[in-house]
Design an enzyme around this catalytic site. Structure first.
Site, PDB file in Angstrom:
ATOM      1  N   GLU A 114       0.805  -1.013  -0.133  1.00  0.00           N
ATOM      2  CA  GLU A 114      -0.031  -0.045  -0.083  1.00  0.00           C
ATOM      3  C   GLU A 114       1.032   1.325   0.039  1.00  0.00           C
ATOM      4  O   GLU A 114       0.546   2.348  -0.592  1.00  0.00           O
ATOM      5  CB  GLU A 114      -1.197   0.019   1.146  1.00  0.00           C
ATOM      6  CG  GLU A 114      -2.247   0.603   0.871  1.00  0.00           C
ATOM      7  CD  GLU A 114      -3.203   0.386   2.052  1.00  0.00           C
ATOM      8  OE1 GLU A 114      -4.256  -0.212   1.589  1.00  0.00           O
ATOM      9  OE2 GLU A 114      -2.860   0.714   3.149  1.00  0.00           O
ATOM     10  N   HIS A 138       7.983 -26.489  -1.413  1.00  0.00           N
ATOM     11  CA  HIS A 138       7.194 -27.744  -2.285  1.00  0.00           C
ATOM     12  C   HIS A 138       6.463 -26.911  -3.593  1.00  0.00           C
ATOM     13  O   HIS A 138       5.625 -27.613  -4.326  1.00  0.00           O
ATOM     14  CB  HIS A 138       6.664 -28.601  -1.653  1.00  0.00           C
ATOM     15  CG  HIS A 138       7.571 -29.101  -0.679  1.00  0.00           C
ATOM     16  ND1 HIS A 138       8.346 -30.301  -0.817  1.00  0.00           N
ATOM     17  CD2 HIS A 138       7.903 -28.900   0.694  1.00  0.00           C
ATOM     18  CE1 HIS A 138       9.167 -30.740   0.034  1.00  0.00           C
ATOM     19  NE2 HIS A 138       8.977 -29.537   1.186  1.00  0.00           N
ATOM     20  N   LYS A 144     -12.795   1.948  -3.349  1.00  0.00           N
ATOM     21  CA  LYS A 144     -13.591   1.980  -2.304  1.00  0.00           C
ATOM     22  C   LYS A 144     -14.700   2.810  -3.047  1.00  0.00           C
ATOM     23  O   LYS A 144     -15.742   2.350  -2.890  1.00  0.00           O
ATOM     24  CB  LYS A 144     -12.975   2.679  -0.896  1.00  0.00           C
ATOM     25  CG  LYS A 144     -12.310   1.770  -0.009  1.00  0.00           C
ATOM     26  CD  LYS A 144     -11.648   2.583   1.261  1.00  0.00           C
ATOM     27  CE  LYS A 144     -10.924   1.851   2.038  1.00  0.00           C
ATOM     28  NZ  LYS A 144     -10.403   2.584   3.351  1.00  0.00           N
TER      29      LYS A 144
HETATM   30  O1  PA5 Z   1      -3.035   1.600   5.738  1.00  0.00           O
HETATM   31  C1  PA5 Z   1      -4.059   2.197   5.652  1.00  0.00           C
HETATM   32  O2  PA5 Z   1      -4.143   3.154   5.527  1.00  0.00           O
HETATM   33  C2  PA5 Z   1      -5.171   1.040   5.107  1.00  0.00           C
HETATM   34  O3  PA5 Z   1      -4.918  -0.181   4.968  1.00  0.00           O
HETATM   35  C3  PA5 Z   1      -6.301   0.963   6.131  1.00  0.00           C
HETATM   36  O4  PA5 Z   1      -6.127   0.918   7.371  1.00  0.00           O
HETATM   37  C4  PA5 Z   1      -7.674   0.247   5.619  1.00  0.00           C
HETATM   38  O5  PA5 Z   1      -8.097   0.546   4.473  1.00  0.00           O
HETATM   39  C5  PA5 Z   1      -8.739   0.322   6.696  1.00  0.00           C
HETATM   40  O6  PA5 Z   1      -9.332   1.959   6.885  1.00  0.00           O
HETATM   41  P1  PA5 Z   1     -10.120   2.214   8.157  1.00  0.00           P
HETATM   42  O7  PA5 Z   1      -9.327   2.075   9.474  1.00  0.00           O
HETATM   43  O8  PA5 Z   1     -10.338   3.745   7.803  1.00  0.00           O
HETATM   44  O9  PA5 Z   1     -11.116   1.293   7.973  1.00  0.00           O
END
Ligand code: PA5
Length: 418
Positions: A274, A295, A409
């Protein structure tokens, strides 16, 4: 002893001059990160203000959960649950509630099975959501509140629900209205950098694990990163993987011969995926658990396309001992193992694999912890978070945003008529 890094089998692919030049650049990025932090508190991930001040509250509620719950449900997705899960699923826990995870799937089968497993049990939940707009945790919170609402009084529910969210969010409003304990998710921290905020601390404490040790591990790594700008595992790792990326090594596989690190490697995939996969750039992060995956993926690692780096996460002290007893009468052909402990067998297998893959043309990096413990998790998480920030900057992307995730999203919300 702390976390040790061995880069010898990766640095051999690089020239002395480029390493020297990159070391200077990476150290400058690391220094700038801390200068910004000191000035503007940009790295909410180490916040004494938010996490340590709430520590007392966290420990008290965690103790209540350990006393009274049969099941503790952690509701969160992505950065909002991965760090805690990495620690909780790796360490032996003292007797306490069963820990289950929701808010991380849309599978009705999984949701139904989890709810069925809660039937007749004393249930506590922690909902972790930064902006409280994410589909999975938000919708599961609705379902869980309904489930609890038909089993507990309003007052009882208030005692059993803990929410972790940002100040001013709808989640905070709900907590205030309903009397749920509210823990602060610092606004300046992205989910994947939240391991040392209440996001990570509360579930780890409720699992009966030692958050002080975990924070001590973080503090040791933090000191190392601040004081040894050029020579700490985070910066050294970040610059080598970036130099390799520049030479076409655009996949990095994190592997471990310790299945206990399975959720830790998932956390690492999330952190780097990310943070770096953007602007049409990025090292693709993947993870495997050895020896099982030797494996399958082992064939590719040995002889497939040479665009892979392999990062081993190892542990010196295996935490248990199982010896192969001599049984010549069995005639099974495994007498060569007689008297050996699986700790030694596993270590020998790891060494042999690393050497074979290195000979096969894979740059190999190795991290080693002395033990799988709260402390070493604190160190590992902190080093990798700094490494990720430095690595992203070296690559020329912003390691702290995630526009791509926001885009899917939006698309999902549109499909669901939001
Ligand atoms: O690292 C990040 O920002 C994302 O992976 C969020 O943690 C994830 O999308 C969840 O977001 P939220 O806590 O707003 O539900």
């Amino acid at each position: 002893m702390g976390i040790v890094i061995d880069l010898s089998r990766a640095e051999s692919y690089l020239g002395e001059d480029e390493l020297r030049e990159a070391r200077g650049r990476a150290a400058a990025i690391c220094r700038a990160l801390y200068e910004k932090e000191d000035k503007d508190r940009v790295l909410g991930w180490r916040t004494e203000e938010t996490s340590v001040l709430q520590l007392k509250q966290i420990k008290e509620k965690a103790a209540e959960i350990r006393r009274e719950a049969d099941v503790f449900v952690i509701v969160g997705v992505g950065g909002s649950n991965q760090a805690a899960r990495g620690v909780i699923e790796a360490l032996p826990r003292p007797k306490g509630p069963k820990i289950v995870y929701l808010g991380n799937t849309l599978s009705p089968y999984t949701i139904r099975r989890t709810l069925e497993g809660m039937e007749g049990k004393s249930v506590y939940i922690n909902v972790i959501a930064k902006n409280f707009e994410t589909l999975e945790p938000g919708s599961h919170f609705r379902i869980l509140r309904q489930w609890m609402g038909s089993r507990y009084s309003k007052e009882e529910m208030a005692r059993r629900i803990v929410v972790t969210g940002t100040r001013g969010s709808r989640l905070e409003e709900i907590a205030e209205k309903e009397g749920y304990l509210f823990l602060e998710f610092p606004l300046s921290v992205g989910g994947r950098y939240s391991a040392f905020t209440p996001v990570g601390l509360f579930p780890i404490a409720a699992a009966g694990l030692d958050v002080d040790e975990y924070l001590a591990g973080m503090a040791a790594a933090l000191k190392d990163c601040r004081e040894h700008g050029e020579d700490n595992p985070a910066v050294r790792y970040a610059l080598v993987r970036q130099l390799l990326y520049g030479r076409g090594y655009d996949i990095e596989m994190m592997v471990s011969f310790e299945p206990r690190y399975g959720f830790f490697t998932k956390w690492w995939v999330q952190l780097f995926g990310e943070s770096e996969g953007k602007d049409k750039k990025g090292i693709f992060p993947a993870a495997s658990v050895y020896s099982e995956d030797l494996h399958s993926i082992g064939q590719y690692m040995q002889e497939g396309r040479r665009n892979l780096t392999e990062t081993f996460v190892s542990v010196k002290e295996p935490g248990a001992s199982v010896t192969v007893e001599s049984c010549p009468e069995y005639g099974d052909g495994f007498d060569y193992l007689d008297g050996m402990d699986f700790g030694d067998i596993n270590r020998a297998a790891e060494k042999a694999t690393l050497e074979a893959h290195a000979r096969g043309g894979v740059p190999c990096i190795r991290f080693e912890a002395d033990r799988v413990s709260e402390r070493s998790f604190g160190e590992l998480y902190y080093y990798f978070m700094v490494a990720c920030a430095v690595s992203g900057e070296l690559m020329g992307v912003n390691p702290f945003d995630q526009e791509g995730v926001e885009e899917y999203k939006r698309s999902m919300f549109a499909a669901l008529g939001k």
